[in-house]
Design a protein around this motif. Structure first.
Motif, PDB file in Angstrom:
ATOM      1  N   SER A  39     -28.436  24.298 -12.756  1.00 12.28           N
ATOM      2  CA  SER A  39     -28.694  23.297 -11.717  1.00 12.28           C
ATOM      3  C   SER A  39     -29.065  21.940 -12.296  1.00 12.28           C
ATOM      4  CB  SER A  39     -29.784  23.780 -10.761  1.00 12.28           C
ATOM      5  OG  SER A  39     -30.899  24.246 -11.481  1.00 12.28           O
ATOM      6  N   GLU A  40     -29.554  21.895 -13.530  1.00 13.30           N
ATOM      7  CA  GLU A  40     -29.903  20.622 -14.163  1.00 13.30           C
ATOM      8  C   GLU A  40     -28.664  19.763 -14.429  1.00 13.30           C
ATOM      9  OE1 GLU A  40     -33.287  19.236 -15.582  1.00 13.30           O
ATOM     10  OE2 GLU A  40     -33.462  20.205 -13.631  1.00 13.30           O
ATOM     11  N   ALA A  41     -27.481  20.338 -14.341  1.00 12.27           N
ATOM     12  CA  ALA A  41     -26.257  19.541 -14.456  1.00 12.27           C
ATOM     13  C   ALA A  41     -26.206  18.487 -13.352  1.00 12.27           C
ATOM     14  CB  ALA A  41     -25.016  20.434 -14.395  1.00 12.27           C
ATOM     15  N   LEU A  42     -26.885  18.763 -12.248  1.00 13.35           N
ATOM     16  CA  LEU A  42     -26.900  17.822 -11.121  1.00 13.35           C
ATOM     17  C   LEU A  42     -27.747  16.586 -11.408  1.00 13.35           C
ATOM     18  CD1 LEU A  42     -27.279  20.346  -8.159  1.00 13.35           C
ATOM     19  CD2 LEU A  42     -25.176  19.352  -9.090  1.00 13.35           C
ATOM     20  N   THR A  43     -28.492  16.583 -12.511  1.00 19.51           N
ATOM     21  CA  THR A  43     -29.298  15.408 -12.827  1.00 19.51           C
ATOM     22  C   THR A  43     -28.432  14.204 -13.182  1.00 19.51           C
ATOM     23  OG1 THR A  43     -29.616  16.072 -15.142  1.00 19.51           O
ATOM     24  CG2 THR A  43     -31.316  16.746 -13.538  1.00 19.51           C
ATOM     25  N   ILE A  44     -27.144  14.372 -13.255  1.00 19.70           N
ATOM     26  CA  ILE A  44     -26.209  13.256 -13.452  1.00 19.70           C
ATOM     27  C   ILE A  44     -25.984  12.505 -12.135  1.00 19.70           C
ATOM     28  CG2 ILE A  44     -24.035  14.476 -12.980  1.00 19.70           C
ATOM     29  CD1 ILE A  44     -24.547  12.134 -15.955  1.00 19.70           C
ATOM     30  N   LEU A  45     -26.294  13.119 -11.010  1.00 24.72           N
ATOM     31  CA  LEU A  45     -25.980  12.538  -9.701  1.00 24.72           C
ATOM     32  C   LEU A  45     -26.675  11.211  -9.374  1.00 24.72           C
ATOM     33  CD1 LEU A  45     -25.662  15.743  -7.490  1.00 24.72           C
ATOM     34  CD2 LEU A  45     -23.843  14.384  -8.567  1.00 24.72           C
ATOM     35  N   PRO A  46     -27.846  10.901  -9.939  1.00 20.63           N
ATOM     36  CA  PRO A  46     -28.406   9.570  -9.655  1.00 20.63           C
ATOM     37  C   PRO A  46     -27.499   8.415 -10.111  1.00 20.63           C
ATOM     38  CG  PRO A  46     -30.133  11.005 -10.415  1.00 20.63           C
ATOM     39  CD  PRO A  46     -28.831  11.757 -10.598  1.00 20.63           C
ATOM     40  N   ILE A  47     -26.552   8.677 -10.977  1.00 23.53           N
ATOM     41  CA  ILE A  47     -25.563   7.649 -11.336  1.00 23.53           C
ATOM     42  C   ILE A  47     -24.791   7.236 -10.087  1.00 23.53           C
ATOM     43  CG2 ILE A  47     -23.350   7.287 -12.518  1.00 23.53           C
ATOM     44  CD1 ILE A  47     -24.434   8.838 -14.867  1.00 23.53           C
ATOM     45  N   GLY A  55     -33.607  14.353  -3.817  1.00 26.22           N
ATOM     46  CA  GLY A  55     -32.862  15.610  -3.685  1.00 26.22           C
ATOM     47  C   GLY A  55     -33.103  16.544  -4.855  1.00 26.22           C
ATOM     48  N   LEU A  56     -33.048  16.009  -6.063  1.00 23.79           N
ATOM     49  CA  LEU A  56     -33.286  16.827  -7.247  1.00 23.79           C
ATOM     50  C   LEU A  56     -34.737  17.295  -7.323  1.00 23.79           C
ATOM     51  CD1 LEU A  56     -31.165  14.740  -9.752  1.00 23.79           C
ATOM     52  CD2 LEU A  56     -30.679  17.090  -9.020  1.00 23.79           C
ATOM     53  N   ILE A  83     -38.913  12.589 -12.815  1.00 19.02           N
ATOM     54  CA  ILE A  83     -38.919  11.525 -13.827  1.00 19.02           C
ATOM     55  C   ILE A  83     -37.525  11.353 -14.415  1.00 19.02           C
ATOM     56  CG2 ILE A  83     -39.769  10.899 -16.131  1.00 19.02           C
ATOM     57  CD1 ILE A  83     -42.441  12.320 -15.308  1.00 19.02           C
ATOM     58  N   GLY A  84     -36.905  12.469 -14.779  1.00 18.20           N
ATOM     59  CA  GLY A  84     -35.555  12.421 -15.340  1.00 18.20           C
ATOM     60  C   GLY A  84     -34.561  11.802 -14.386  1.00 18.20           C
ATOM     61  N   ALA A  85     -34.615  12.192 -13.117  1.00 17.56           N
ATOM     62  CA  ALA A  85     -33.680  11.661 -12.112  1.00 17.56           C
ATOM     63  C   ALA A  85     -33.886  10.158 -11.912  1.00 17.56           C
ATOM     64  CB  ALA A  85     -33.855  12.403 -10.795  1.00 17.56           C
ATOM     65  N   PHE A  86     -35.150   9.732 -11.848  1.00 18.67           N
ATOM     66  CA  PHE A  86     -35.432   8.311 -11.645  1.00 18.67           C
ATOM     67  C   PHE A  86     -34.876   7.474 -12.794  1.00 18.67           C
ATOM     68  CE2 PHE A  86     -38.117   4.603 -12.469  1.00 18.67           C
ATOM     69  CZ  PHE A  86     -37.908   3.899 -11.293  1.00 18.67           C
ATOM     70  N   PHE A  87     -35.116   7.910 -14.023  1.00 19.40           N
ATOM     71  CA  PHE A  87     -34.642   7.116 -15.156  1.00 19.40           C
ATOM     72  C   PHE A  87     -33.133   7.249 -15.368  1.00 19.40           C
ATOM     73  CE2 PHE A  87     -39.179   6.936 -15.979  1.00 19.40           C
ATOM     74  CZ  PHE A  87     -39.320   5.565 -16.192  1.00 19.40           C
ATOM     75  N   THR A  88     -32.537   8.336 -14.917  1.00 19.57           N
ATOM     76  CA  THR A  88     -31.069   8.417 -14.916  1.00 19.57           C
ATOM     77  C   THR A  88     -30.521   7.348 -13.984  1.00 19.57           C
ATOM     78  OG1 THR A  88     -31.006  10.762 -15.487  1.00 19.57           O
ATOM     79  CG2 THR A  88     -29.070   9.869 -14.348  1.00 19.57           C
ATOM     80  N   TRP A  89     -31.135   7.196 -12.811  1.00 18.61           N
ATOM     81  CA  TRP A  89     -30.703   6.158 -11.867  1.00 18.61           C
ATOM     82  C   TRP A  89     -30.873   4.770 -12.487  1.00 18.61           C
ATOM     83  CZ3 TRP A  89     -33.708   2.490  -9.068  1.00 18.61           C
ATOM     84  CH2 TRP A  89     -32.985   1.780  -8.111  1.00 18.61           C
ATOM     85  N   LYS A  90     -31.986   4.553 -13.199  1.00 19.43           N
ATOM     86  CA  LYS A  90     -32.214   3.258 -13.842  1.00 19.43           C
ATOM     87  C   LYS A  90     -31.161   2.974 -14.916  1.00 19.43           C
ATOM     88  CE  LYS A  90     -35.781   1.001 -13.028  1.00 19.43           C
ATOM     89  NZ  LYS A  90     -35.822  -0.177 -12.161  1.00 19.43           N
ATOM     90  N   LEU A  91     -30.610   4.009 -15.525  1.00 17.16           N
ATOM     91  CA  LEU A  91     -29.606   3.862 -16.581  1.00 17.16           C
ATOM     92  C   LEU A  91     -28.177   4.021 -16.062  1.00 17.16           C
ATOM     93  CD1 LEU A  91     -31.370   5.896 -19.426  1.00 17.16           C
ATOM     94  CD2 LEU A  91     -31.159   3.403 -19.244  1.00 17.16           C
ATOM     95  N   ARG A  92     -28.002   3.958 -14.754  1.00 16.48           N
ATOM     96  CA  ARG A  92     -26.696   4.240 -14.145  1.00 16.48           C
ATOM     97  C   ARG A  92     -25.587   3.310 -14.602  1.00 16.48           C
ATOM     98  NH1 ARG A  92     -29.948   1.752 -10.698  1.00 16.48           N
ATOM     99  NH2 ARG A  92     -29.228   0.018  -9.421  1.00 16.48           N
ATOM    100  N   GLU A  93     -25.918   2.122 -15.088  1.00 18.72           N
ATOM    101  CA  GLU A  93     -24.901   1.168 -15.550  1.00 18.72           C
ATOM    102  C   GLU A  93     -24.533   1.394 -17.014  1.00 18.72           C
ATOM    103  OE1 GLU A  93     -23.343  -0.784 -13.414  1.00 18.72           O
ATOM    104  OE2 GLU A  93     -24.661  -0.087 -11.806  1.00 18.72           O
ATOM    105  N   VAL A 137     -29.760  19.986 -23.100  1.00 18.25           N
ATOM    106  CA  VAL A 137     -28.537  19.322 -23.579  1.00 18.25           C
ATOM    107  C   VAL A 137     -27.316  20.051 -23.021  1.00 18.25           C
ATOM    108  CG1 VAL A 137     -27.100  18.860 -25.627  1.00 18.25           C
ATOM    109  CG2 VAL A 137     -29.534  18.250 -25.632  1.00 18.25           C
ATOM    110  N   ILE A 138     -27.357  21.371 -23.040  1.00 15.15           N
ATOM    111  CA  ILE A 138     -26.233  22.138 -22.477  1.00 15.15           C
ATOM    112  C   ILE A 138     -26.088  21.831 -20.989  1.00 15.15           C
ATOM    113  CG2 ILE A 138     -25.405  24.462 -21.919  1.00 15.15           C
ATOM    114  CD1 ILE A 138     -26.768  25.351 -24.621  1.00 15.15           C
ATOM    115  N   SER A 139     -27.211  21.868 -20.256  1.00 23.70           N
ATOM    116  CA  SER A 139     -27.164  21.657 -18.809  1.00 23.70           C
ATOM    117  C   SER A 139     -26.860  20.212 -18.442  1.00 23.70           C
ATOM    118  CB  SER A 139     -28.497  22.047 -18.169  1.00 23.70           C
ATOM    119  OG  SER A 139     -28.774  23.388 -18.392  1.00 23.70           O
ATOM    120  N   CYS A 140     -27.677  19.294 -18.950  1.00 19.99           N
ATOM    121  CA  CYS A 140     -27.591  17.892 -18.513  1.00 19.99           C
ATOM    122  C   CYS A 140     -26.425  17.145 -19.133  1.00 19.99           C
ATOM    123  CB  CYS A 140     -28.885  17.157 -18.839  1.00 19.99           C
ATOM    124  SG  CYS A 140     -30.338  17.849 -18.041  1.00 19.99           S
TER     125      CYS A 140
END
Length: 162
Positions: A39-47, A55-56, A83-93, A137-140
């Motif tokens: 399910s951690e593969a979904l942490t890419i979705l904040p992009i 949601g995460l 925390i991971g989801a928020f900073f993924t969104w911040k790095l979306r570009e 690393v495998i999941s995300c």
């Protein structure tokens, strides 16, 4: 404005539901010192949408509860995902691979301490950081980039708010 809020909440709820289902289905290797939480593969979705952040978080919270996690794991494990989801969104570009780093780092820092002080796992914390990190690393990164590849052609349309 009302449709935009409804769309945001619907996206967040769907992401949470998918996270819970994946955590529950793959429960045998979603928990423990050595874990690959699919399910951690979904942490890419904040992009794609900021709705993935709550949601995460909610998905992880419910997934941990249903998975039988103890209270510190429910709280701090879910905060690691938030925390991971928020900073993924911040790095979306940035390049997508860079955006996969925040959930990996937050889980490497938080989860081993939950395992030690919540579950009493006596393995060395640096070792648990390594095992949790490999699973993340495998999941995300590996699985997350597969999810990204499947969704990138829809970026801007799939998660559009009304």
């Amino acid at each position: 404005m009302k449709n935009k809020n409804l769309s945001f909440m619907t996206q967040a709820a769907m992401i949470a539901a998918i996270y819970v289902v994946l955590t529950y289905i793959f429960a045998p290797f979603s928990f423990g010192e050595v874990q690959v939480r699919i399910s951690e593969a979904l942490t890419i979705l904040p992009i794609f949408t900021p709705a993935a952040i709550p949601g995460l978080f909610v998905g992880c919270l419910i997934g941990n509860i249903l998975g039988g996690a103890i209270l510190p794991d429910i709280v701090f494990g879910s905060i690691a995902t938030l925390i991971g989801a928020f900073f993924t969104w911040k790095l979306r570009e940035q390049k997508p691979v860079v955006a996969t780093l925040p959930p990996i780092i937050s889980n490497i820092i938080i989860v081993p301490f939950v395992l030690r002080y919540g579950y009493g796992v006596t393995l060395p914390i640096p070792f648990m950081m390594l095992t949790v990190g490999i699973g993340e690393v495998i999941s995300c990164t590996v699985l997350g980039l597969i999810v990204y590849g499947a969704l990138k052609k829809y970026k801007g349309t799939l998660f559009r708010t009304a």
